[in-house]
Design a protein around this motif. Structure first.
Motif, PDB file in Angstrom:
ATOM      1  N   LYS A 172       0.814  -1.221   0.000  1.00  0.00           N
ATOM      2  CA  LYS A 172       0.000   0.000   0.000  1.00  0.00           C
ATOM      3  C   LYS A 172       0.847   1.271   0.000  1.00  0.00           C
ATOM      4  CE  LYS A 172      -3.851  -2.312   0.241  1.00  0.00           C
ATOM      5  NZ  LYS A 172      -4.725  -2.260   1.409  1.00  0.00           N
ATOM      6  N   ALA A 173       2.161   1.121  -0.042  1.00  0.00           N
ATOM      7  CA  ALA A 173       3.044   2.294  -0.063  1.00  0.00           C
ATOM      8  C   ALA A 173       4.320   1.912  -0.790  1.00  0.00           C
ATOM      9  CB  ALA A 173       3.348   2.781   1.347  1.00  0.00           C
ATOM     10  N   TYR A 174       4.946   2.907  -1.443  1.00  0.00           N
ATOM     11  CA  TYR A 174       6.161   2.629  -2.203  1.00  0.00           C
ATOM     12  C   TYR A 174       7.085   3.836  -2.175  1.00  0.00           C
ATOM     13  CZ  TYR A 174       3.916   5.400  -5.916  1.00  0.00           C
ATOM     14  OH  TYR A 174       3.304   6.400  -6.639  1.00  0.00           O
ATOM     15  N   ARG A 185       6.262   2.824  -9.199  1.00  0.00           N
ATOM     16  CA  ARG A 185       5.063   2.425  -8.441  1.00  0.00           C
ATOM     17  C   ARG A 185       4.996   0.915  -8.207  1.00  0.00           C
ATOM     18  NH1 ARG A 185      -0.872   1.991  -8.807  1.00  0.00           N
ATOM     19  NH2 ARG A 185      -1.795   3.514  -7.359  1.00  0.00           N
ATOM     20  N   ASP A 186       5.602   0.145  -9.094  1.00  0.00           N
ATOM     21  CA  ASP A 186       5.466  -1.309  -8.999  1.00  0.00           C
ATOM     22  C   ASP A 186       6.685  -2.001  -8.396  1.00  0.00           C
ATOM     23  OD1 ASP A 186       2.896  -1.285 -10.088  1.00  0.00           O
ATOM     24  OD2 ASP A 186       3.687  -1.244 -12.137  1.00  0.00           O
ATOM     25  N   PRO A 239       0.844   6.789 -13.485  1.00  0.00           N
ATOM     26  CA  PRO A 239       1.583   6.092 -12.424  1.00  0.00           C
ATOM     27  C   PRO A 239       3.071   6.394 -12.496  1.00  0.00           C
ATOM     28  CG  PRO A 239       0.938   4.561 -14.152  1.00  0.00           C
ATOM     29  CD  PRO A 239       0.244   5.853 -14.452  1.00  0.00           C
ATOM     30  N   ARG A 257       5.401   7.204  -0.815  1.00  0.00           N
ATOM     31  CA  ARG A 257       4.052   7.584  -1.247  1.00  0.00           C
ATOM     32  C   ARG A 257       3.073   6.459  -0.941  1.00  0.00           C
ATOM     33  NH1 ARG A 257       4.500   9.803  -7.370  1.00  0.00           N
ATOM     34  NH2 ARG A 257       2.308  10.331  -6.934  1.00  0.00           N
ATOM     35  N   CYS A 282       9.384   6.423  -4.074  1.00  0.00           N
ATOM     36  CA  CYS A 282       9.375   7.015  -5.414  1.00  0.00           C
ATOM     37  C   CYS A 282      10.584   7.919  -5.578  1.00  0.00           C
ATOM     38  CB  CYS A 282       8.082   7.812  -5.612  1.00  0.00           C
ATOM     39  SG  CYS A 282       7.920   8.574  -7.241  1.00  0.00           S
ATOM     40  N   ASP A 326      -1.885   9.005  -5.029  1.00  0.00           N
ATOM     41  CA  ASP A 326      -0.615   8.563  -4.434  1.00  0.00           C
ATOM     42  C   ASP A 326       0.085   9.686  -3.661  1.00  0.00           C
ATOM     43  OD1 ASP A 326      -1.321   6.296  -5.757  1.00  0.00           O
ATOM     44  OD2 ASP A 326       0.588   6.026  -6.808  1.00  0.00           O
ATOM     45  N   LYS A 378      -0.011   4.165  -1.994  1.00  0.00           N
ATOM     46  CA  LYS A 378      -0.405   3.611  -3.294  1.00  0.00           C
ATOM     47  C   LYS A 378      -1.928   3.499  -3.318  1.00  0.00           C
ATOM     48  CE  LYS A 378       1.031  -0.164  -6.367  1.00  0.00           C
ATOM     49  NZ  LYS A 378       1.850  -1.411  -6.418  1.00  0.00           N
ATOM     50  N   ASN A 407      10.906  -1.788  -1.597  1.00  0.00           N
ATOM     51  CA  ASN A 407      10.423  -0.546  -0.966  1.00  0.00           C
ATOM     52  C   ASN A 407      10.796  -0.480   0.516  1.00  0.00           C
ATOM     53  OD1 ASN A 407       9.077   0.879  -3.090  1.00  0.00           O
ATOM     54  ND2 ASN A 407       7.466  -0.687  -3.051  1.00  0.00           N
TER      55      ASN A 407
END
Length: 569
Positions: A123-125, A151-152, A147, A178, A127, A192, A180, A158
């Motif tokens: 739920k968060a990454y 993001r992936d 995106p 951030r 960036c 995001d 997600k 992460n």
């Protein structure tokens, strides 16, 4: 109760009270009410914050609950312990005491742990886009977001990057964490949003322990949940942030982090005031550029400025009550605030006589030996305030505004040949006017009716005009500061594009009178004391003065019936 007496109607609840009533009736939170006041310690509180303070603390008190004072200290660059101290003082001055004192920084370890949980849940990454790139990718109200290319990233990558951010491996601004959520959302706050940024700055409480700091939208709701706040009351600009507030808390689906039920965010209309700016940024600009004398300048809408001007906590609370709680932004007339302090001080302020612009009066048919003392009430409607004695001598001061050489109709003050009453003392008639070389009136020669001691004619003749005065030999010289609105326009923010908002500053917002003359009892008036100067207005003692040389601030004037008559012609 007598059948002849009307039964008072129950107080109508505002919409937040209705929500609390419904929650209590349903047993939500076990009937408990816990609110919070969460100021950022990056400036001084103003009258808008006073409304929020009264709402949060007053609501909780009404339902037997409590209110936490929580400092949202997530931005160390703008925060200072000076602001923390001033906020504490302002809340207490308004008459409220918090249940607990907390800081967002108290929860930095918890916030990090919950962020790692969100990362692990996908739920968060982290960036790597720059601030400008994030803004571009986010789009706008007409363009959907795109995106981030990062993001992936996997939860494992992460989590590693976030821990390295926390350890200080990366430079400021190089990476952010951030949430997600949804880059296509019509609500920009859900595209995001940032949760953490790298910022090496000394924090006033945690020092240099942290180099990453949480964003407000993330820290705010989580802090509420940690404290088990029941009703999180915010102003309307946070309405679009509510889905994000709820999203962060609802990701704890298994209840590992937060007690249920979760806090509920409720928005109400913020307070705006005519002839006033409420923006912290603009208030800071006024201070830094020396346009005002500081945060507590009596022209400022800050609580400390109002306090220095002579406002009472009772008057400010009454103002907040009269403004009410609404769902739409509104602008309160500054006249309502002035009405509240007049109403408060009319009942409580002792009366005194003060001549702001002195004009000398010499009673030619009175000798020094005929001087006497008059006894006057400290309040005409409150005998419990007692009386005081004032010297009445042949040389006096009256106010320049109480004399006209050519008097218009309905003028009941002093003029050549006119008779007036000097408050509580005697009747006098103007016989001669002395002027200086420039033609300015500098002295009035008058005669008194020696049989009119106390101010009443022995033959019962009617004298309509009554003036305030002070004895010249006994008068205390003082500085008096007269304040007017800081801006010339009701809405100082309503300026044409390209025009500086400061062009609307009122050049006559402060007038300093350095030769005012006061009655002897005011010689040693202490800072913070408040008085009604008879026929003039309500005034408070400023801390700039000293014993024997006081300084007074005009809080608010009295209603001037003559100015209305004169304006009509």
């Amino acid at each position: 109760m007598s059948a002849d007496l009307p039964i008072p109607e129950p107080k109508k609840l505002h919409f937040i009270e209705e929500i609390v009533e419904a929650d209590r009736a349903s047993g939500k939170h076990g009937g408990r009410v816990l609110t919070r006041f969460p100021p950022e310690p990056n400036g001084y509180l103003h009258i808008g914050h006073a409304k929020s303070i009264c709402l949060n603390f007053g609501l909780a008190k009404a339902y037997g609950g409590g209110t936490n004072l929580r400092f949202d200290d997530t931005n160390p660059v703008k925060e200072d312990v000076e602001y923390v101290d001033s906020i504490r003082e302002d809340v207490q001055w308004l008459g409220f005491q918090w249940k607990g004192e907390h800081y967002a920084s108290d929860y930095f370890p918890f916030l990090c742990d919950y962020a790692e949980y969100l990362i692990q849940q996908g739920k968060a990454y982290v960036c790597d886009l720059s601030e400008a790139e994030i803004r571009e990718y986010r789009g706008n109200f007409h363009t959907p977001g795109r995106p981030s290319p990062y993001r992936d990233r996997s939860p494992e990558e992460n989590l590693d990057l976030f821990r390295r951010m926390k350890a200080g491996e990366f430079s400021d601004g190089s990476r952010v964490l951030r949430a997600k959520i949804d880059m296509q959302s019509g609500n920009m706050n859900l595209r995001d949003p940032l949760m953490y940024r790298i910022r090496r700055a000394h924090h006033h409480r945690t020092g240099d322990t942290w180099c990453i700091y949480p964003m407000y939208d993330y820290a705010h709701g989580v802090s509420d949940a940690i404290e088990t706040i029941t009703h999180s009351i915010c102003t309307l600009e946070f309405e679009d942030h509510r889905p994000l507030y709820e999203w962060f808390l609802e990701q704890d689906a298994e209840g590992k982090f937060f007690q249920r039920p979760l806090p509920r965010q409720i928005e109400f209309a913020r307070l705006n005031l005519t002839y006033t700016v409420m923006s912290k940024r603009r208030l800071l600009q006024l201070v830094q550029e020396g346009i005002v004398r500081g945060w507590d300048d009596p022209r400022m809408p800050t609580i400390c400025g109002l306090r220095r001007r002579g406002y009472t906590p009772e008057a400010v609370r009454a103002f907040a009550e009269r403004v009410g709680v609404a769902k739409r932004d509104m602008v309160a007339d500054v006249g309502l605030l002035e009405f509240c302090i007049r109403e408060d001080q009319e009942k409580r302020a002792p009366r005194r006589m003060a001549v702001l612009r002195p004009l000398k009066v010499v009673i030619t048919n009175m000798t020094d030996a005929e001087a006497f003392e008059v006894e006057v009430a400290n309040h005409p409607d409150d005998p419990a305030m007692g009386t005081r004695r004032l010297p009445f001598t042949r040389e006096l001061f009256i106010d320049q505004d109480d004399f006209r050489e050519e008097a218009p109709k309905k003028w009941f003050r002093l003029a050549p040949g006119a008779e007036v009453r000097l408050r509580g003392a005697a009747l006098v008639t103007c016989r001669e006017v002395l002027k200086d070389a420039a033609g300015n009136v500098v002295e009035l020669r008058c005669e008194w009716d020696a049989a009119s001691k106390g101010g009443n004619a022995p033959d019962g003749r009617k004298v309509k005009g009554t003036l305030h005065w002070v004895s010249a030999p006994h008068a205390v010289k003082a500085e008096v500061r007269l304040y007017e609105p800081l801006f010339t326009q009701e809405d100082p923010m309503d300026v044409p594009e390209g025009q500086d908002w400061k062009a609307l500053l009122n050049p006559a917002s402060l007038e300093v009178l350095t030769d005012a003359r006061l009655e002897p009892s005011l010689r040693d008036a202490r800072p913070g004391e408040r008085f009604q100067f008879e026929r003039t207005g309500y005034f408070a003692v400023d801390p700039d003065g000293r014993p024997g040389a006081p300084v007074f601030n005009r809080t608010v004037g009295l209603k001037d019936s003559w100015s209305k008559i004169e304006a009509k012609g």
